[in-house]
Design a protein around this motif. Structure first.
Motif, PDB file in Angstrom:
ATOM      1  N   ILE A  68      24.765  49.808 -45.504  1.00 35.69           N
ATOM      2  CA  ILE A  68      23.916  50.543 -44.474  1.00 35.69           C
ATOM      3  C   ILE A  68      22.753  49.638 -43.756  1.00 35.69           C
ATOM      4  N   ILE A  69      22.227  48.658 -44.484  1.00 39.87           N
ATOM      5  CA  ILE A  69      21.098  47.832 -44.067  1.00 39.87           C
ATOM      6  C   ILE A  69      21.983  47.046 -43.270  1.00 39.87           C
ATOM      7  N   GLY A  70      23.093  46.382 -43.494  1.00 41.58           N
ATOM      8  CA  GLY A  70      23.842  45.587 -42.720  1.00 41.58           C
ATOM      9  C   GLY A  70      24.219  46.120 -41.196  1.00 41.58           C
ATOM     10  N   THR A  71      24.508  47.559 -41.379  1.00 38.73           N
ATOM     11  CA  THR A  71      25.170  47.939 -40.002  1.00 38.73           C
ATOM     12  C   THR A  71      23.847  48.200 -38.973  1.00 38.73           C
ATOM     13  N   LEU A  72      22.654  48.487 -39.656  1.00 35.40           N
ATOM     14  CA  LEU A  72      21.419  48.907 -38.969  1.00 35.40           C
ATOM     15  C   LEU A  72      20.523  47.856 -38.645  1.00 35.40           C
ATOM     16  N   LEU A  73      20.362  46.890 -39.503  1.00 35.77           N
ATOM     17  CA  LEU A  73      19.286  45.980 -39.357  1.00 35.77           C
ATOM     18  C   LEU A  73      20.198  44.501 -39.154  1.00 35.77           C
ATOM     19  N   ALA A  74      19.250  43.425 -38.657  1.00 38.34           N
ATOM     20  CA  ALA A  74      19.333  42.303 -38.564  1.00 38.34           C
ATOM     21  C   ALA A  74      17.908  41.626 -38.717  1.00 38.34           C
ATOM     22  N   TYR A  75      18.294  40.474 -39.515  1.00 29.32           N
ATOM     23  CA  TYR A  75      16.624  39.796 -39.883  1.00 29.32           C
ATOM     24  C   TYR A  75      17.149  38.412 -39.718  1.00 29.32           C
ATOM     25  N   HIS A  76      15.702  37.716 -39.439  1.00 27.78           N
ATOM     26  CA  HIS A  76      15.974  36.355 -39.583  1.00 27.78           C
ATOM     27  C   HIS A  76      14.230  35.718 -40.265  1.00 27.78           C
ATOM     28  N   ASP A  77      14.505  34.526 -40.253  1.00 24.82           N
ATOM     29  CA  ASP A  77      13.052  33.911 -40.882  1.00 24.82           C
ATOM     30  C   ASP A  77      12.473  34.336 -42.056  1.00 24.82           C
ATOM     31  N   LEU A  78      13.331  34.884 -43.169  1.00 22.59           N
ATOM     32  CA  LEU A  78      12.770  35.354 -44.290  1.00 22.59           C
ATOM     33  C   LEU A  78      12.240  34.323 -45.044  1.00 22.59           C
ATOM     34  N   LYS A  79      10.887  34.562 -45.687  1.00 22.74           N
ATOM     35  CA  LYS A  79      10.406  33.558 -46.601  1.00 22.74           C
ATOM     36  C   LYS A  79       9.919  34.599 -47.677  1.00 22.74           C
ATOM     37  N   PHE A  80       9.804  33.818 -48.989  1.00 25.00           N
ATOM     38  CA  PHE A  80       9.427  34.647 -50.138  1.00 25.00           C
ATOM     39  C   PHE A  80       8.435  33.900 -50.663  1.00 25.00           C
ATOM     40  N   SER A  81       7.289  34.329 -51.450  1.00 29.03           N
ATOM     41  CA  SER A  81       6.167  33.715 -51.906  1.00 29.03           C
ATOM     42  C   SER A  81       5.457  34.707 -52.801  1.00 29.03           C
ATOM     43  N   GLU A  82       4.685  34.088 -53.615  1.00 29.54           N
ATOM     44  CA  GLU A  82       3.505  35.111 -54.467  1.00 29.54           C
ATOM     45  C   GLU A  82       4.432  35.814 -55.416  1.00 29.54           C
ATOM     46  N   PHE A  83       5.282  34.866 -56.230  1.00 27.59           N
ATOM     47  CA  PHE A  83       5.936  35.503 -57.486  1.00 27.59           C
ATOM     48  C   PHE A  83       4.835  36.049 -58.634  1.00 27.59           C
ATOM     49  N   ILE A  84       4.992  37.103 -58.840  1.00 20.47           N
ATOM     50  CA  ILE A  84       4.257  37.712 -60.022  1.00 20.47           C
ATOM     51  C   ILE A  84       5.363  38.112 -61.095  1.00 20.47           C
ATOM     52  N   VAL A  85       5.097  37.512 -62.298  1.00 21.69           N
ATOM     53  CA  VAL A  85       6.219  37.816 -63.037  1.00 21.69           C
ATOM     54  C   VAL A  85       5.563  38.257 -64.634  1.00 21.69           C
ATOM     55  N   ASP A  86       6.412  39.486 -65.153  1.00 24.82           N
ATOM     56  CA  ASP A  86       6.238  39.832 -66.402  1.00 24.82           C
ATOM     57  C   ASP A  86       7.253  39.558 -67.105  1.00 24.82           C
ATOM     58  N   THR A  87       7.058  38.702 -68.052  1.00 19.57           N
ATOM     59  CA  THR A  87       8.313  38.210 -69.035  1.00 19.57           C
ATOM     60  C   THR A  87       8.837  39.418 -70.154  1.00 19.57           C
ATOM     61  N   GLU A  88       7.667  40.143 -70.503  1.00 23.20           N
ATOM     62  CA  GLU A  88       7.909  41.138 -71.504  1.00 23.20           C
ATOM     63  C   GLU A  88       8.906  42.264 -70.928  1.00 23.20           C
ATOM     64  N   ALA A  89       8.401  42.763 -69.624  1.00 20.34           N
ATOM     65  CA  ALA A  89       9.273  43.761 -68.985  1.00 20.34           C
ATOM     66  C   ALA A  89      10.621  43.231 -68.417  1.00 20.34           C
ATOM     67  N   ARG A  90      10.621  41.924 -68.216  1.00 23.71           N
ATOM     68  CA  ARG A  90      11.621  41.249 -67.541  1.00 23.71           C
ATOM     69  C   ARG A  90      11.639  41.797 -66.093  1.00 23.71           C
ATOM     70  N   LYS A  91      10.478  41.516 -65.380  1.00 23.55           N
ATOM     71  CA  LYS A  91      10.164  42.212 -64.098  1.00 23.55           C
ATOM     72  C   LYS A  91       9.441  41.226 -63.088  1.00 23.55           C
ATOM     73  N   VAL A  92       9.852  41.002 -61.756  1.00 20.13           N
ATOM     74  CA  VAL A  92       9.344  40.180 -61.020  1.00 20.13           C
ATOM     75  C   VAL A  92       8.795  40.777 -59.731  1.00 20.13           C
ATOM     76  N   SER A  93       7.807  40.659 -59.160  1.00 22.35           N
ATOM     77  CA  SER A  93       7.445  41.248 -57.859  1.00 22.35           C
ATOM     78  C   SER A  93       7.338  39.930 -56.822  1.00 22.35           C
TER      79      SER A  93
END
Length: 154
Positions: A68-93
Motif C-alpha cells: 500500500i505504501i509503495g503504491t501511494l507514496l514515493a520518498y527520498h533523502d531519508l535519514k535516520f538518527s537519535e536511536f533510543i534503545v531498551d535492551t531489556e524490552a528489545r525495543k528501539v526508537s
C-alpha cells in the motif's frame, strides 16, 4: 536472550537502510521475524489514508502494508538518527526525516517521523510502529496540501 545495545542498533540501522534505499518488499520482509507473529501499525486516524490506524498482522499483512505504501507514496533523502534503545524490552526508537510525495497528486512534504521497532531474540522485527505527519499525508492525498500552503503564506 539479551541482545546488546549495539546488536539492536545494527538491526535497526540495517532495516532503516533497506527502506531508505528502496529495497523491494521481499528484502524488507527479511528483517521481520519468522518465528513470532509480526505486526505493522502506523498510528493515525484510519479514515484519512489506507495505511493509518490499522494493524497489519502476520507476514501477509505486513507485506500488504508495504505494498500500500509503495503504491501511494514515493520518498527520498531519508535519514535516520537519535536511536533510543531498551535492551531489556528489545525495543528501539529512531527518528527519521525525508521528503514524501503522494503519487496521485504529486504533492510533496518534508516529514519528520518516528519508528519504534520491537525485536525477537534473533534481532528480527516483531512489531513495526510509525508516528508520522498524518495531516500532510491526508492533505496531499486529496490534492489540498499546496493550496493550504498558499493560504498560509498570504
Amino acid at each position: 536472550m539479551l541482545l546488546s545495545r549495539q546488536n539492536l542498533i545494527q538491526a535497526t540501522q540495517a532495516f532503516c537502510d533497506a527502506f531508505a534505499n528502496k529495497a523491494d518488499i521481499s528484502t524488507i520482509l527479511t528483517y521481520f521475524s519468522k518465528t513470532t507473529t509480526i505486526i505493522a501499525f502506523e498510528h493515525g486516524e484510519p479514515a484519512l489514508v489506507p495505511f493509518l490506524g490499522r494493524a497489519f498482522e502476520g507476514f501477509e499483512g505486513v507485506k500488504r502494508y508495504f505494498e500500500i505504501i509503495g503504491t501511494l507514496l514515493a520518498y527520498h533523502d531519508l535519514k535516520f538518527s537519535e536511536f533510543i534503545v531498551d535492551t531489556e524490552a528489545r525495543k528501539v526508537s529512531v527518528k527519521g526525516e525525508g521528503i514524501f510525495t503522494w503519487l496521485e497528486t504529486m504533492e510533496s512534504w518534508d516529514e519528520t517521523f518516528t519508528y519504534v521497532l520491537d525485536f525477537d531474540e534473533e534481532a528480527k522485527v516483531v512489531r513495526y510502529q510509525v508516528w508520522a505527519d498524518t495531516g500532510a499525508a491526508y492533505l496531499a492525498s486529496i490534492g489540498k496540501l499546496d493550496d493550504i500552503r498558499k493560504e498560509i503564506r498570504c
